[in-house]
Design a protein around this motif. Structure first.
Motif, PDB file in Angstrom:
ATOM      1  N   GLN A 240     -25.103  26.706  33.921  1.00  0.00           N
ATOM      2  CA  GLN A 240     -24.802  26.982  32.307  1.00  0.00           C
ATOM      3  C   GLN A 240     -23.634  25.862  31.763  1.00  0.00           C
ATOM      4  O   GLN A 240     -23.823  25.469  30.561  1.00  0.00           O
ATOM      5  N   GLY A 241     -22.813  25.608  32.351  1.00  0.00           N
ATOM      6  CA  GLY A 241     -21.537  24.796  32.033  1.00  0.00           C
ATOM      7  C   GLY A 241     -22.330  23.176  31.751  1.00  0.00           C
ATOM      8  O   GLY A 241     -22.041  22.748  30.341  1.00  0.00           O
ATOM      9  N   ARG A 242     -23.275  22.762  32.549  1.00  0.00           N
ATOM     10  CA  ARG A 242     -24.027  21.579  32.121  1.00  0.00           C
ATOM     11  C   ARG A 242     -24.846  21.676  31.052  1.00  0.00           C
ATOM     12  O   ARG A 242     -24.771  20.685  30.125  1.00  0.00           O
ATOM     13  N   ALA A 243     -25.364  22.948  30.802  1.00  0.00           N
ATOM     14  CA  ALA A 243     -26.154  22.997  29.720  1.00  0.00           C
ATOM     15  C   ALA A 243     -25.294  22.874  28.217  1.00  0.00           C
ATOM     16  O   ALA A 243     -25.499  22.411  27.145  1.00  0.00           O
ATOM     17  N   GLN A 244     -24.108  23.738  28.259  1.00  0.00           N
ATOM     18  CA  GLN A 244     -23.334  23.748  27.188  1.00  0.00           C
ATOM     19  C   GLN A 244     -22.886  22.404  26.926  1.00  0.00           C
ATOM     20  O   GLN A 244     -22.520  22.171  25.629  1.00  0.00           O
ATOM     21  N   GLN A 245     -22.583  21.514  27.788  1.00  0.00           N
ATOM     22  CA  GLN A 245     -21.980  20.218  27.596  1.00  0.00           C
ATOM     23  C   GLN A 245     -23.106  19.576  26.997  1.00  0.00           C
ATOM     24  O   GLN A 245     -22.763  18.689  26.044  1.00  0.00           O
ATOM     25  N   GLY A 246     -24.072  19.601  27.555  1.00  0.00           N
ATOM     26  CA  GLY A 246     -25.554  18.785  26.981  1.00  0.00           C
ATOM     27  C   GLY A 246     -25.816  19.278  25.440  1.00  0.00           C
ATOM     28  O   GLY A 246     -26.050  18.200  24.833  1.00  0.00           O
ATOM     29  N   ALA A 247     -25.415  20.213  25.177  1.00  0.00           N
ATOM     30  CA  ALA A 247     -25.660  20.739  23.743  1.00  0.00           C
ATOM     31  C   ALA A 247     -24.625  20.131  22.785  1.00  0.00           C
ATOM     32  O   ALA A 247     -24.952  19.786  21.814  1.00  0.00           O
ATOM     33  N   GLN A 248     -23.354  20.354  23.421  1.00  0.00           N
ATOM     34  CA  GLN A 248     -22.318  19.678  22.611  1.00  0.00           C
ATOM     35  C   GLN A 248     -22.490  18.062  22.156  1.00  0.00           C
ATOM     36  O   GLN A 248     -22.364  17.566  21.212  1.00  0.00           O
ATOM     37  N   ASP A 249     -23.164  17.300  23.315  1.00  0.00           N
ATOM     38  CA  ASP A 249     -23.330  16.034  23.415  1.00  0.00           C
ATOM     39  C   ASP A 249     -24.423  15.743  22.073  1.00  0.00           C
ATOM     40  O   ASP A 249     -24.205  14.673  21.356  1.00  0.00           O
ATOM     41  N   VAL A 250     -25.513  16.423  22.291  1.00  0.00           N
ATOM     42  CA  VAL A 250     -26.569  16.374  21.288  1.00  0.00           C
ATOM     43  C   VAL A 250     -26.047  16.598  19.832  1.00  0.00           C
ATOM     44  O   VAL A 250     -26.337  15.664  19.073  1.00  0.00           O
TER      45      VAL A 250
END
Length: 297
Positions: A240-250
């Protein structure tokens, strides 16, 4: 190969033999509360090379009716060969121990439970001779325990309720009540319940909820299953943490490029839980002509 749900469905009665008398009221039969219970060998093999083994075998002592035997069988699906095996078990136990013998079949779905509780006669229609009528426990008659106080009053019954309703939507509420009730239980009492429940859920979706509940609410347990549950919970947290960071990057790339990000696009990106998909969107965000274009392809 024997599955974890199969083992949990009958071993819970080994763990707490008195559970049978408490369950019996849901089956419409009056079974006296035992004053003693003994687990017996489950191997019913004779000198012939055919091996026959019952899942769990218990001997009960009662003040009102004397001793009797209970064979517990876990049944995961319909099996046309099983009634003959069950009839053999009961006949053999009656012959060997010279005691009344009962059969309890534990199921996890309505179709199997309905099939298992049908009387089966060994003889022709006009000469039934020996008729098998097992007691059946399943989602059709086990209580739905969603109140933590009710679960706390009988933790083993609450675990069995979760196991027998494992495929039902209501299992989530049962598991939440059980995990809440277990917070106050001593570890030596609660740890087996945690493991029975985890095994009984098998690979059904509710398994993930139970692992999360145990990881959060029952974090002080150190058994193998609870450690496995916490490991899975931690891995899900990292995902979930990786997904949240990925969303912020996009979103950051889109905003830095001056592209208009609508609420709909922002919601779709932030609610995506797949890091691989987010990486794909991030790569497209670098050259996309609009925020909506990152979803193309």
């Amino acid at each position: 190969m024997v599955s974890p749900p199969h083992e949990a469905m009958h071993r819970v009665f080994q763990h707490d033999p008195g559970l049978f008398s408490r369950v019996s009221r849901f089956l419409g039969v009056d079974i006296p509360k035992p004053i003693g219970a003994t687990a017996l060998p489950t191997d019913l093999t004779e000198a012939s090379p055919v091996e026959r083994r019952v899942d769990t075998l218990l001997r009960f002592e009662t003040a009102e009716q004397g001793p009797f035997l209970l064979a517990v069988e876990a049944q995961g699906k319909k099996d046309p060969d099983k009634p003959a095996s069950w009839a053999y078990y009961v006949s053999y136990l009656w012959t060997k121990y010279r005691l009344p013998a009962a059969l309890l079949v534990v199921c996890q779905d309505h179709a199997t439970a309905k099939w298992a509780q049908q009387p089966v006669a060994s003889g022709p229609a006009q000469l039934p001779t020996l008729t098998l009528r097992p007691l059946v426990v399943g989602p059709h008659n086990m209580p739905v325990i969603t109140d933590p106080d009710e679960a706390r009053a009988d933790l083993v019954l609450a675990s069995l309720a979760a196991i027998t309703h494992a495929a039902e939507p209501v299992v989530n509420a049962i598991l939440k009540a059980l995990s809440t009730a277990l917070r106050d239980a001593p570890e030596d009492i609660a740890a087996p319940i945690v493991e029975f429940t985890a095994h009984g859920l098998g690979n059904r979706p509710a398994r993930h909820l139970w692992r999360n509940l145990v990881a959060v609410d029952l974090s002080f347990y150190k058994s193998y299953i609870s450690e496995e549950i916490r490991d899975e919970g931690r891995e899900q947290g990292r995902e979930q943490g990786r997904a949240q960071q990925g969303a912020q990057d996009v979103l950051l790339v889109l905003e830095q490029r001056g592209l208009d990000v609508s609420d709909e696009v922002r919601t779709r990106i932030t609610e995506c839980g797949d890091p691989e998909v987010l990486r794909h969107w991030l790569a497209r965000a670098v050259t996309a002509s609009s925020a909506e274009a990152v979803f193309e392809g």
